[in-house]
Write a protein that holds these residues in place. Structure first.
Motif, PDB file in Angstrom:
ATOM      1  N   HIS A 162       0.783  -1.235   0.000  1.00 14.37           N
ATOM      2  CA  HIS A 162       0.000   0.000   0.000  1.00 14.37           C
ATOM      3  C   HIS A 162       0.814   1.284   0.000  1.00 14.37           C
ATOM      4  O   HIS A 162       0.458   2.249  -0.675  1.00 14.37           O
ATOM      5  N   THR A 163       1.931   1.335   0.732  1.00  7.05           N
ATOM      6  CA  THR A 163       2.686   2.587   0.839  1.00  7.05           C
ATOM      7  C   THR A 163       3.679   2.784  -0.302  1.00  7.05           C
ATOM      8  O   THR A 163       4.146   3.902  -0.525  1.00  7.05           O
ATOM      9  N   HIS A 164       4.048   1.702  -0.977  1.00  5.78           N
ATOM     10  CA  HIS A 164       5.064   1.718  -2.033  1.00  5.78           C
ATOM     11  C   HIS A 164       6.451   2.018  -1.476  1.00  5.78           C
ATOM     12  O   HIS A 164       7.356   2.396  -2.221  1.00  5.78           O
ATOM     13  N   LEU A 165       6.632   1.822  -0.173  1.00  5.75           N
ATOM     14  CA  LEU A 165       7.910   2.077   0.483  1.00  5.75           C
ATOM     15  C   LEU A 165       8.380   0.820   1.213  1.00  5.75           C
ATOM     16  O   LEU A 165       7.622   0.225   1.988  1.00  5.75           O
ATOM     17  N   MET A 166       9.616   0.422   0.993  1.00  4.62           N
ATOM     18  CA  MET A 166      10.168  -0.716   1.713  1.00  4.62           C
ATOM     19  C   MET A 166      10.259  -0.392   3.203  1.00  4.62           C
ATOM     20  O   MET A 166      10.573   0.734   3.571  1.00  4.62           O
ATOM     21  N   MET A 167       9.964  -1.387   4.027  1.00  8.06           N
ATOM     22  CA  MET A 167       9.985  -1.138   5.462  1.00  8.06           C
ATOM     23  C   MET A 167      10.249  -2.420   6.222  1.00  8.06           C
ATOM     24  O   MET A 167       9.786  -3.497   5.830  1.00  8.06           O
TER      25      MET A 167
ATOM     26  N   LYS B 257       9.107   8.622  -7.527  1.00 11.60           N
ATOM     27  CA  LYS B 257       8.446   9.213  -6.362  1.00 11.60           C
ATOM     28  C   LYS B 257       7.329  10.132  -6.835  1.00 11.60           C
ATOM     29  O   LYS B 257       7.302  10.565  -7.988  1.00 11.60           O
ATOM     30  N   THR B 258       6.415  10.417  -5.926  1.00  7.35           N
ATOM     31  CA  THR B 258       5.381  11.396  -6.215  1.00  7.35           C
ATOM     32  C   THR B 258       5.954  12.791  -6.002  1.00  7.35           C
ATOM     33  O   THR B 258       6.906  12.985  -5.243  1.00  7.35           O
ATOM     34  N   LEU B 259       5.366  13.770  -6.650  1.00  6.34           N
ATOM     35  CA  LEU B 259       5.929  15.119  -6.652  1.00  6.34           C
ATOM     36  C   LEU B 259       5.921  15.783  -5.284  1.00  6.34           C
ATOM     37  O   LEU B 259       6.691  16.696  -5.030  1.00  6.34           O
ATOM     38  N   ASP B 260       5.057  15.342  -4.372  1.00  8.95           N
ATOM     39  CA  ASP B 260       4.960  15.975  -3.060  1.00  8.95           C
ATOM     40  C   ASP B 260       5.964  15.415  -2.060  1.00  8.95           C
ATOM     41  O   ASP B 260       6.006  15.826  -0.911  1.00  8.95           O
ATOM     42  N   MET B 261       6.805  14.475  -2.496  1.00 10.38           N
ATOM     43  CA  MET B 261       7.754  13.852  -1.569  1.00 10.38           C
ATOM     44  C   MET B 261       8.976  14.720  -1.304  1.00 10.38           C
ATOM     45  O   MET B 261       9.681  14.522  -0.320  1.00 10.38           O
ATOM     46  N   GLY B 262       9.242  15.659  -2.207  1.00  6.01           N
ATOM     47  CA  GLY B 262      10.440  16.471  -2.031  1.00  6.01           C
ATOM     48  C   GLY B 262      11.685  15.610  -2.036  1.00  6.01           C
ATOM     49  O   GLY B 262      11.856  14.767  -2.902  1.00  6.01           O
ATOM     50  N   LYS B 263      12.541  15.793  -1.034  1.00  7.55           N
ATOM     51  CA  LYS B 263      13.794  15.032  -0.978  1.00  7.55           C
ATOM     52  C   LYS B 263      13.724  13.880   0.014  1.00  7.55           C
ATOM     53  O   LYS B 263      14.738  13.338   0.423  1.00  7.55           O
ATOM     54  N   ALA B 264      12.520  13.508   0.394  1.00 12.80           N
ATOM     55  CA  ALA B 264      12.365  12.434   1.386  1.00 12.80           C
ATOM     56  C   ALA B 264      12.958  11.134   0.859  1.00 12.80           C
ATOM     57  O   ALA B 264      12.781  10.766  -0.287  1.00 12.80           O
ATOM     58  N   LYS B 265      13.660  10.419   1.712  1.00 14.52           N
ATOM     59  CA  LYS B 265      14.261   9.143   1.351  1.00 14.52           C
ATOM     60  C   LYS B 265      13.903   8.097   2.392  1.00 14.52           C
ATOM     61  O   LYS B 265      13.871   8.368   3.586  1.00 14.52           O
ATOM     62  N   ASN B 266      13.657   6.890   1.929  1.00 12.41           N
ATOM     63  CA  ASN B 266      13.387   5.791   2.828  1.00 12.41           C
ATOM     64  C   ASN B 266      14.713   5.121   3.181  1.00 12.41           C
ATOM     65  O   ASN B 266      15.470   4.727   2.304  1.00 12.41           O
ATOM     66  N   LYS B 267      15.009   4.981   4.464  1.00 14.32           N
ATOM     67  CA  LYS B 267      16.314   4.470   4.882  1.00 14.32           C
ATOM     68  C   LYS B 267      16.262   3.051   5.425  1.00 14.32           C
ATOM     69  O   LYS B 267      17.097   2.649   6.209  1.00 14.32           O
ATOM     70  N   THR B 268      15.272   2.262   5.006  1.00 11.66           N
ATOM     71  CA  THR B 268      15.195   0.873   5.435  1.00 11.66           C
ATOM     72  C   THR B 268      16.428   0.109   4.964  1.00 11.66           C
ATOM     73  O   THR B 268      16.847   0.223   3.816  1.00 11.66           O
ATOM     74  N   ASN B 269      17.040  -0.680   5.858  1.00  7.41           N
ATOM     75  CA  ASN B 269      18.195  -1.485   5.482  1.00  7.41           C
ATOM     76  C   ASN B 269      17.800  -2.514   4.434  1.00  7.41           C
ATOM     77  O   ASN B 269      16.695  -3.051   4.453  1.00  7.41           O
ATOM     78  N   ASP B 270      18.726  -2.823   3.515  1.00 10.03           N
ATOM     79  CA  ASP B 270      18.427  -3.764   2.435  1.00 10.03           C
ATOM     80  C   ASP B 270      18.314  -5.201   2.920  1.00 10.03           C
ATOM     81  O   ASP B 270      17.646  -6.021   2.300  1.00 10.03           O
ATOM     82  N   ILE B 271      19.029  -5.527   4.002  1.00  6.20           N
ATOM     83  CA  ILE B 271      18.992  -6.898   4.504  1.00  6.20           C
ATOM     84  C   ILE B 271      18.825  -6.890   6.018  1.00  6.20           C
ATOM     85  O   ILE B 271      19.096  -5.898   6.693  1.00  6.20           O
ATOM     86  N   GLY B 272      18.399  -8.016   6.550  1.00 10.00           N
ATOM     87  CA  GLY B 272      18.247  -8.158   7.995  1.00 10.00           C
ATOM     88  C   GLY B 272      17.871  -9.564   8.351  1.00 10.00           C
ATOM     89  O   GLY B 272      17.518 -10.375   7.486  1.00 10.00           O
ATOM     90  N   SER B 273      17.950  -9.902   9.621  1.00  6.09           N
ATOM     91  CA  SER B 273      17.545 -11.219  10.083  1.00  6.09           C
ATOM     92  C   SER B 273      17.026 -11.127  11.501  1.00  6.09           C
ATOM     93  O   SER B 273      17.322 -10.173  12.224  1.00  6.09           O
ATOM     94  N   PHE B 274      16.224 -12.135  11.892  1.00  7.11           N
ATOM     95  CA  PHE B 274      15.672 -12.135  13.239  1.00  7.11           C
ATOM     96  C   PHE B 274      15.262 -13.553  13.600  1.00  7.11           C
ATOM     97  O   PHE B 274      15.026 -14.402  12.728  1.00  7.11           O
ATOM     98  N   LYS B 275      15.211 -13.822  14.881  1.00  3.05           N
ATOM     99  CA  LYS B 275      14.735 -15.123  15.367  1.00  3.05           C
ATOM    100  C   LYS B 275      13.292 -14.995  15.833  1.00  3.05           C
ATOM    101  O   LYS B 275      12.867 -13.961  16.293  1.00  3.05           O
ATOM    102  N   VAL B 276      12.527 -16.083  15.692  1.00  2.00           N
ATOM    103  CA  VAL B 276      11.144 -16.098  16.154  1.00  2.00           C
ATOM    104  C   VAL B 276      10.912 -17.314  17.033  1.00  2.00           C
ATOM    105  O   VAL B 276      11.697 -18.250  17.028  1.00  2.00           O
TER     106      VAL B 276
END
Length: 259
Positions: free
Chosen positions: A163-168, A240-259
């Motif tokens: 929905h957001t089109h942003l990696m998270m 990006k959409t025009l209203d985003m300005g210089k906003a950048k998404n800083k989500t790390n490309d990789i990660g891991s976790f235990k469950v």
């Protein structure tokens, strides 16, 4: 080890989807899931639906799928008043007119949520959020209190949404929330397509966000040719959409976790 791919927000962009599926093939994944919004904005709604069906990609319903399938007047998107709203309305109207009845019926039959289980870990798939399946935006900047409410609302270990089109990637209260970004309409300032790979090895889950280039020029030419608003082409060209300005998404490309 199991490897699962998650795609989302394709938005009638055939060139993007074809490029992403080729990349997924190289990854030798066990299964691919889609978080919705197959249609809208782009010039190839029927081709997208037919390719998703051909590849047997299990898909949950997005707000645009709902709006087109049921021929609604609004997609429920959070547009700014003025031209942005006009463009969204034009896109929806065009997509409804140019999507076949058979494909609309397919969109109407999509589930609004799906729970899958991998190695005894439950994963909830929704387009928006567990509290509003179609319309809530769970963004990287969503405040921690709202994220805690979402985490407490689910029994599953992981939520994967679009929905957001942003990696998270967010981890809180023993839960993980992941978003693969968008195949067909990125909004993080980098033109192209993104998706998510989840790798499961015993009790360790690793995730990778992948960026894929595609023939944006060809998609833009199609948008202009079929008479869709030129602003839709601009979004693809800018990533990006025009209203985003210089906003950048800083989500790390990789990660891991235990469950």
């Amino acid at each position: 080890m199991k490897k699962i791919a998650f795609i989302s927000d394709i938005h009638s962009n055939l060139e993007a989807l074809e490029s992403v599926l080729k990349d997924i093939e190289k990854e030798n994944v066990d299964q691919t899931y889609c978080l919705g919004d197959l249609v809208g904005y782009g010039p190839n709604p029927n081709e997208i639906i037919e390719l998703i069906r051909k590849k047997n990609i299990i898909t949950v319903m997005g707000n645009y799928d709902d709006a087109v399938g049921y021929e609604k007047e609004s997609c429920g998107c959070s547009y700014n008043p003025g031209r942005e709203t006009e463009v969204g309305d034009e896109s929806l109207s065009w997509t409804i007119k140019n999507t076949t009845k058979e494909n609309k019926n397919f969109l109407k039959l999509l589930l609004k949520k799906l729970v899958i289980e991998i190695e005894d870990v439950k994963i909830l798939l929704v387009h928006g959020s567990p509290l509003n399946y179609l319309l809530e935006y769970v963004k990287p900047e969503t405040n921690s209190e709202r994220l805690k409410i979402i985490a407490k609302s689910i029994d599953e270990d992981i939520v994967i949404n679009g929905h957001t089109h942003l990696m998270m990637a967010k981890h809180l209260l023993g839960k993980t929330i992941l978003n693969p970004g968008s195949v067909g309409r990125t909004k993080d300032g980098k033109p192209g397509a993104t998706y998510l790979i989840l790798e499961v090895d015993k009790d360790v889950f690793s995730y990778r966000f992948k960026f894929v280039e595609y023939n944006i020029k060809k998609t833009i030419e199609k948008i202009i040719k079929v008479g869709l608003p030129v602003e839709l082409a601009t979004v693809l060209a800018l990533g990006k959409t025009l209203d985003m300005g210089k906003a950048k998404n800083k989500t790390n490309d990789i990660g891991s976790f235990k469950v």
